[in-house]
Design a protein around this motif. Sequence first.
Motif, PDB file in Angstrom:
ATOM      1  N   LEU A 208       0.697  -1.133   0.133  1.00 17.68           N
ATOM      2  CA  LEU A 208       0.072   0.013  -0.120  1.00 17.68           C
ATOM      3  C   LEU A 208       0.829   1.372   0.032  1.00 17.68           C
ATOM      4  O   LEU A 208       0.596   2.198  -0.710  1.00 17.68           O
ATOM      5  CB  LEU A 208      -0.842   0.164   1.230  1.00 17.68           C
ATOM      6  N   ALA A 209       1.966   1.135   0.696  1.00 19.12           N
ATOM      7  CA  ALA A 209       3.024   2.635   0.760  1.00 19.12           C
ATOM      8  C   ALA A 209       3.523   2.725  -0.490  1.00 19.12           C
ATOM      9  O   ALA A 209       3.593   3.911  -0.906  1.00 19.12           O
ATOM     10  CB  ALA A 209       3.836   2.136   1.875  1.00 19.12           C
ATOM     11  N   GLN A 210       3.938   1.545  -1.274  1.00 16.87           N
ATOM     12  CA  GLN A 210       4.513   1.805  -2.415  1.00 16.87           C
ATOM     13  C   GLN A 210       3.341   2.514  -3.550  1.00 16.87           C
ATOM     14  O   GLN A 210       3.761   3.075  -4.497  1.00 16.87           O
ATOM     15  CB  GLN A 210       5.172   0.416  -2.881  1.00 16.87           C
ATOM     16  N   LYS A 211       2.429   2.078  -3.370  1.00 19.21           N
ATOM     17  CA  LYS A 211       1.392   2.474  -4.095  1.00 19.21           C
ATOM     18  C   LYS A 211       0.689   4.116  -3.573  1.00 19.21           C
ATOM     19  O   LYS A 211      -0.083   4.541  -4.441  1.00 19.21           O
ATOM     20  CB  LYS A 211       0.180   1.721  -4.280  1.00 19.21           C
ATOM     21  N   GLY A 212       1.236   4.481  -2.626  1.00 20.33           N
ATOM     22  CA  GLY A 212       1.128   5.903  -1.997  1.00 20.33           C
ATOM     23  C   GLY A 212      -0.506   5.521  -1.439  1.00 20.33           C
ATOM     24  O   GLY A 212      -1.215   6.593  -1.395  1.00 20.33           O
ATOM     25  N   GLU A 213      -0.990   4.499  -1.063  1.00 20.10           N
ATOM     26  CA  GLU A 213      -2.319   4.204  -0.557  1.00 20.10           C
ATOM     27  C   GLU A 213      -2.507   4.037   0.847  1.00 20.10           C
ATOM     28  O   GLU A 213      -3.643   3.527   1.240  1.00 20.10           O
ATOM     29  CB  GLU A 213      -3.167   3.387  -1.468  1.00 20.10           C
ATOM     30  N   LEU A 214      -1.319   3.935   1.705  1.00 15.47           N
ATOM     31  CA  LEU A 214      -1.485   3.422   2.972  1.00 15.47           C
ATOM     32  C   LEU A 214      -2.502   4.027   4.012  1.00 15.47           C
ATOM     33  O   LEU A 214      -3.176   3.383   4.428  1.00 15.47           O
ATOM     34  CB  LEU A 214      -0.064   3.560   3.359  1.00 15.47           C
ATOM     35  N   PRO A 215      -2.780   5.339   3.924  1.00 10.52           N
ATOM     36  CA  PRO A 215      -3.556   5.995   4.782  1.00 10.52           C
ATOM     37  C   PRO A 215      -5.045   5.850   4.119  1.00 10.52           C
ATOM     38  O   PRO A 215      -5.937   6.243   4.743  1.00 10.52           O
ATOM     39  CB  PRO A 215      -3.040   7.478   4.853  1.00 10.52           C
ATOM     40  N   GLU A 216      -5.041   5.664   3.018  1.00  4.71           N
ATOM     41  CA  GLU A 216      -6.542   5.485   2.138  1.00  4.71           C
ATOM     42  C   GLU A 216      -6.931   4.163   2.402  1.00  4.71           C
ATOM     43  O   GLU A 216      -8.346   4.152   2.877  1.00  4.71           O
ATOM     44  CB  GLU A 216      -6.356   5.775   0.586  1.00  4.71           C
ATOM     45  N   ARG A 217      -6.276   3.084   2.540  1.00  5.29           N
ATOM     46  CA  ARG A 217      -6.650   1.815   2.678  1.00  5.29           C
ATOM     47  C   ARG A 217      -6.144   1.095   3.989  1.00  5.29           C
ATOM     48  O   ARG A 217      -6.127  -0.042   4.117  1.00  5.29           O
ATOM     49  CB  ARG A 217      -6.558   0.856   1.366  1.00  5.29           C
ATOM     50  N   LEU A 218      -5.616   1.799   4.710  1.00  3.22           N
ATOM     51  CA  LEU A 218      -5.208   1.127   6.067  1.00  3.22           C
ATOM     52  C   LEU A 218      -6.243   0.119   6.735  1.00  3.22           C
ATOM     53  O   LEU A 218      -5.658  -0.954   7.182  1.00  3.22           O
ATOM     54  CB  LEU A 218      -4.869   2.188   7.099  1.00  3.22           C
ATOM     55  N   PHE A 219      -7.325   0.268   6.686  1.00  6.69           N
ATOM     56  CA  PHE A 219      -8.153  -0.509   7.425  1.00  6.69           C
ATOM     57  C   PHE A 219      -9.069  -1.489   6.613  1.00  6.69           C
ATOM     58  O   PHE A 219      -9.902  -2.055   6.824  1.00  6.69           O
ATOM     59  CB  PHE A 219      -9.164   0.209   8.470  1.00  6.69           C
ATOM     60  N   ASP A 220      -8.612  -1.580   5.250  1.00 10.12           N
ATOM     61  CA  ASP A 220      -9.072  -2.582   4.391  1.00 10.12           C
ATOM     62  C   ASP A 220      -8.705  -3.788   4.598  1.00 10.12           C
ATOM     63  O   ASP A 220      -9.300  -4.774   3.956  1.00 10.12           O
ATOM     64  CB  ASP A 220      -8.806  -1.905   2.894  1.00 10.12           C
ATOM     65  N   TYR A 221      -7.875  -4.146   5.363  1.00  9.89           N
ATOM     66  CA  TYR A 221      -7.212  -5.489   5.657  1.00  9.89           C
ATOM     67  C   TYR A 221      -7.281  -5.516   7.308  1.00  9.89           C
ATOM     68  O   TYR A 221      -7.136  -4.382   8.131  1.00  9.89           O
ATOM     69  CB  TYR A 221      -5.895  -5.616   5.122  1.00  9.89           C
ATOM     70  N   PRO A 222      -7.242  -6.889   7.793  1.00 12.77           N
ATOM     71  CA  PRO A 222      -7.348  -7.123   9.143  1.00 12.77           C
ATOM     72  C   PRO A 222      -6.091  -6.345  10.057  1.00 12.77           C
ATOM     73  O   PRO A 222      -5.027  -6.829   9.365  1.00 12.77           O
ATOM     74  CB  PRO A 222      -7.366  -8.552   9.399  1.00 12.77           C
TER      75      PRO A 222
END
Length: 378
Positions: A208-222
């Motif tokens: 997610l971090a490499q795609k720049g989406e870590l804070p956007e999808r942080l809780f999309d996974y357990p």
Amino acid sequence: MSTPNNYEGASGVIRYSCALLFSLFSFAYLCLQSDVLSEAQYVYSHGLTTYNCIIGAAFITLVLLVIQKIVVRLLPFNWHYYSVSYFPSFLLLAIFTDITPDQLHDFSLGMWVWLFPLLIILYVFALRFVRYRKAIGYKPVHLLWRNFVLLFVMMLLCGNIPQTNEVSHYEYATERYVMRHEYDKALQVADQSLHSTRRLTELRMYALAQKGELPERLFDYPQLYGGEGLLSVSDTDSIYRYSSRRICLRLGALPGSGIHTTLQYLWAINAVDSLRSSATINYQLCYLLLDRRLKSFSRKLAEYYPPSSDTPLPRAYSEAVVYINNVSGGNLNYSISQDIIDRFNWYQLRKQELADEKGGENLLRREFWNTFWWYYEH
């Protein structure tokens, strides 16, 4: 009535068809287990060698066929039970792929140390009662199907022996895609599963971090491991195909000898202007959210995302700001999307409605499982 010529013809069919079926099963099964074998070879060789799926599966299958030929030479079989000559090969195939995560870094044959020789001894004794049974009186087609059934039973047993759990397979598959920089595919592996491991979470968060989406999808996974699930700096010496050490290097630096926790590492790396990046900033803010440190999060958020800035807040941060302002008594002056505000209000309403209802918490989870509010409160 079956003649000797019929049996000679049937023997050739049995011999070659059993070899073909075993080869197909062995090759396909080894390809399915390629992630486990790749991880094992890399760890056991301390990173000096890698496993090639096609070459490895073909080579191991060839070795197992040779072992079957040796067994046939040592213990002659009649055509009633010819397929049983593949039992030692099936057993070895199961042992090769029976690799648990614990065995990766603490090599041990486990119960196979005594179980394998015991099964071989029982196998040899059992053959004494069947090897001299004559095939006369049976139709060739019956002998063929008898061997196929026995072969199929051994396939089922072989496939059910390895103890590698499905979550470990998710981890190895995700790791393979991360190594190839195929981050979308890495994030699609078991993305609906509620189960995870610490390393699987770490690899997903890195993707997610490499795609720049870590804070956007942080809780999309357990998120079962709190802030430490983001990155484990205490595990940088462990050997994996894509280790915590490599992630730290991609973030900018390895943790020093005086750094013992992930939060210490993130504070230290963000304190250096030349090392600070959007990735390290988001790692730190996300760690604070996962560790429920809302006061520290509020301070660092104001530092990295000044309220006066026009930069929109990512989803996880926006949800945290709404929660802090409405529940924790905070006063963070950020412009938040109306959709997030409306969803938070709906969350509060549904929480009250389902408070006394049987199974209410599970219903609430189904609606809000991927929000900061659900994570923080549950």
